[in-house]
Write a protein that holds these residues in place. Structure first.
Motif, PDB file in Angstrom:
ATOM      1  N   ALA A   1       0.839  -1.201   0.000  1.00  0.00           N
ATOM      2  CA  ALA A   1       0.000   0.000   0.000  1.00  0.00           C
ATOM      3  C   ALA A   1       0.871   1.246   0.000  1.00  0.00           C
ATOM      4  N   VAL A   2       0.284   2.292  -0.529  1.00  0.00           N
ATOM      5  CA  VAL A   2       0.886   3.624  -0.455  1.00  0.00           C
ATOM      6  C   VAL A   2      -0.035   4.413   0.463  1.00  0.00           C
ATOM      7  N   VAL A   3       0.513   4.986   1.527  1.00  0.00           N
ATOM      8  CA  VAL A   3      -0.329   5.670   2.504  1.00  0.00           C
ATOM      9  C   VAL A   3       0.045   7.148   2.609  1.00  0.00           C
ATOM     10  N   ALA A   4      -0.959   7.950   2.893  1.00  0.00           N
ATOM     11  CA  ALA A   4      -0.796   9.377   3.138  1.00  0.00           C
ATOM     12  C   ALA A   4      -1.595   9.694   4.401  1.00  0.00           C
ATOM     13  N   ALA A   5      -1.561  10.904   4.844  1.00  0.00           N
ATOM     14  CA  ALA A   5      -2.271  11.286   6.066  1.00  0.00           C
ATOM     15  C   ALA A   5      -3.779  11.047   5.960  1.00  0.00           C
ATOM     16  N   ASP A   6      -4.354  11.300   4.775  1.00  0.00           N
ATOM     17  CA  ASP A   6      -5.812  11.252   4.623  1.00  0.00           C
ATOM     18  C   ASP A   6      -6.348  10.004   3.941  1.00  0.00           C
ATOM     19  N   PHE A   7      -5.491   9.241   3.274  1.00  0.00           N
ATOM     20  CA  PHE A   7      -5.983   8.110   2.505  1.00  0.00           C
ATOM     21  C   PHE A   7      -4.889   7.068   2.302  1.00  0.00           C
ATOM     22  N   ALA A   8      -5.315   5.902   1.825  1.00  0.00           N
ATOM     23  CA  ALA A   8      -4.384   4.822   1.481  1.00  0.00           C
ATOM     24  C   ALA A   8      -4.785   4.242   0.132  1.00  0.00           C
ATOM     25  N   VAL A   9      -3.799   3.789  -0.621  1.00  0.00           N
ATOM     26  CA  VAL A   9      -4.038   3.144  -1.912  1.00  0.00           C
ATOM     27  C   VAL A   9      -3.423   1.753  -1.854  1.00  0.00           C
ATOM     28  N   ILE A  10      -4.256   0.749  -2.032  1.00  0.00           N
ATOM     29  CA  ILE A  10      -3.766  -0.628  -2.078  1.00  0.00           C
ATOM     30  C   ILE A  10      -3.221  -0.851  -3.484  1.00  0.00           C
ATOM     31  N   THR A  11      -1.974  -1.257  -3.542  1.00  0.00           N
ATOM     32  CA  THR A  11      -1.303  -1.412  -4.828  1.00  0.00           C
ATOM     33  C   THR A  11      -1.770  -2.672  -5.549  1.00  0.00           C
TER      34      THR A  11
ATOM     35  N   ARG B   1       2.277 -11.962  -6.077  1.00  0.00           N
ATOM     36  CA  ARG B   1       2.144 -10.972  -5.001  1.00  0.00           C
ATOM     37  C   ARG B   1       0.702 -10.518  -4.787  1.00  0.00           C
ATOM     38  N   THR B   2      -0.222 -10.990  -5.606  1.00  0.00           N
ATOM     39  CA  THR B   2      -1.626 -10.582  -5.499  1.00  0.00           C
ATOM     40  C   THR B   2      -2.225 -10.827  -4.113  1.00  0.00           C
ATOM     41  N   PRO B   3      -1.919 -11.937  -3.433  1.00  0.00           N
ATOM     42  CA  PRO B   3      -2.510 -12.155  -2.110  1.00  0.00           C
ATOM     43  C   PRO B   3      -2.203 -11.048  -1.090  1.00  0.00           C
ATOM     44  N   GLU B   4      -1.138 -10.309  -1.286  1.00  0.00           N
ATOM     45  CA  GLU B   4      -0.797  -9.223  -0.368  1.00  0.00           C
ATOM     46  C   GLU B   4      -1.933  -8.219  -0.253  1.00  0.00           C
ATOM     47  N   ARG B   5      -2.669  -8.038  -1.326  1.00  0.00           N
ATOM     48  CA  ARG B   5      -3.770  -7.065  -1.332  1.00  0.00           C
ATOM     49  C   ARG B   5      -4.797  -7.397  -0.255  1.00  0.00           C
ATOM     50  N   GLY B   6      -5.126  -8.658  -0.107  1.00  0.00           N
ATOM     51  CA  GLY B   6      -6.115  -9.065   0.894  1.00  0.00           C
ATOM     52  C   GLY B   6      -5.613  -8.949   2.314  1.00  0.00           C
ATOM     53  N   PHE B   7      -4.332  -9.128   2.513  1.00  0.00           N
ATOM     54  CA  PHE B   7      -3.764  -9.062   3.858  1.00  0.00           C
ATOM     55  C   PHE B   7      -3.677  -7.631   4.383  1.00  0.00           C
ATOM     56  N   ILE B   8      -3.489  -6.670   3.511  1.00  0.00           N
ATOM     57  CA  ILE B   8      -3.240  -5.308   3.965  1.00  0.00           C
ATOM     58  C   ILE B   8      -4.521  -4.558   4.328  1.00  0.00           C
ATOM     59  N   ARG B   9      -5.632  -4.871   3.669  1.00  0.00           N
ATOM     60  CA  ARG B   9      -6.873  -4.117   3.913  1.00  0.00           C
ATOM     61  C   ARG B   9      -7.275  -4.103   5.392  1.00  0.00           C
TER      62      ARG B   9
ATOM     63  N   GLU C   1       3.509  -0.576  -8.043  1.00  0.00           N
ATOM     64  CA  GLU C   1       4.413  -1.155  -7.050  1.00  0.00           C
ATOM     65  C   GLU C   1       4.710  -0.056  -6.046  1.00  0.00           C
ATOM     66  N   GLY C   2       4.423  -0.288  -4.778  1.00  0.00           N
ATOM     67  CA  GLY C   2       4.619   0.735  -3.753  1.00  0.00           C
ATOM     68  C   GLY C   2       6.032   1.260  -3.663  1.00  0.00           C
TER      69      GLY C   2
END
Length: 57
Positions: free
Chosen positions: A5-15, A22-30, A52-53
């Motif tokens: 993920a790419v994170v900022a103060a107000d929001f996050a973007v799941i890569t 590496r696709t399973p990483e998406r489910g783990f980070i949410r 890619e973060g």
């Protein structure tokens, strides 16, 4: 897990990594992001797009 993920103060973007392995990483980070951001402040990059973060600076 690396750069899911790419994170900022107000929001996050799941890569969306280009490598399918590496696709399973998406489910783990949410669930982790949901501790810090509301649902409407978590965004996702979906196919055909890729991000890619580690590339973001």
């Amino acid at each position: 897990m690396e750069d899911p993920a790419v994170v900022a103060a107000d929001f996050a973007v799941i890569t969306n990594p280009a490598r399918a392995s590496r696709t399973p990483e998406r489910g783990f980070i949410r669930p982790a992001l949901e501790h810090f951001y509301s649902q409407d402040h978590i965004f996702e990059i979906n196919a055909p797009g890729h991000l890619e973060g580690g590339v973001v600076s």
